[in-house]
Design a protein around this motif. Structure first.
Motif, mmCIF file in Angstrom:
data_model
loop_
_atom_site.group_PDB
_atom_site.id
_atom_site.type_symbol
_atom_site.label_atom_id
_atom_site.label_comp_id
_atom_site.label_asym_id
_atom_site.label_seq_id
_atom_site.Cartn_x
_atom_site.Cartn_y
_atom_site.Cartn_z
ATOM 1 N N VAL A 26 0.611 -1.128 0.159
ATOM 2 C CA VAL A 26 -0.165 -0.289 -0.069
ATOM 3 C C VAL A 26 0.991 1.319 0.166
ATOM 4 O O VAL A 26 0.632 2.332 -0.660
ATOM 5 N N GLU A 29 2.314 1.681 -3.521
ATOM 6 C CA GLU A 29 1.342 2.164 -4.218
ATOM 7 C C GLU A 29 0.855 3.554 -4.520
ATOM 8 O O GLU A 29 1.047 4.456 -5.088
ATOM 9 N N MET A 30 0.956 4.083 -2.964
ATOM 10 C CA MET A 30 0.433 5.374 -2.857
ATOM 11 C C MET A 30 1.586 6.498 -2.896
ATOM 12 O O MET A 30 1.538 7.518 -3.517
ATOM 13 N N PHE A 31 2.949 6.161 -2.601
ATOM 14 C CA PHE A 31 4.010 7.081 -2.386
ATOM 15 C C PHE A 31 5.018 6.930 -3.389
ATOM 16 O O PHE A 31 5.784 8.006 -3.713
#
Length: 66
Positions: A26, A29-31
Motif C-alpha cells: 500500500v 502504491e501510494m507514494f
C-alpha cells in the motif's frame, strides 16, 4: 524465498509476512512514483524488509512478556 518456505513452511511464512507485505504494498502504491519500475521495486522491497524487521521485533518482545 524458497529457503524460507522450506524452513518454516508456506503457512508460517504467510503468518509472518502477510501484514508487513500488505502495508509495504500500500505504501509503495501510494507514494513511490519514480517512473522507473526497478527503483520502485527496490523501494518496495526495502520497505517490506524494514516493516518485517519491525514486526519481528514487536512479536519477539510481546512473546517474551507472556
Amino acid at each position: 524465498m524458497f529457503s524460507l518456505a522450506q524452513t518454516i513452511g508456506v503457512s508460517g511464512m504467510a503468518k509472518r509476512e502477510l501484514v508487513p507485505f500488505m502495508i509495504a504494498f500500500v505504501i509503495a502504491e501510494m507514494f513511490y512514483k519514480l517512473g522507473s519500475f526497478a527503483l520502485e521495486c527496490l523501494e518496495f522491497l526495502a520497505t517490506w524488509y524494514l516493516l518485517s524487521y519491525a514486526f519481528d521485533g514487536l512479536f519477539r518482545r510481546g512473546r517474551g512478556r507472556g
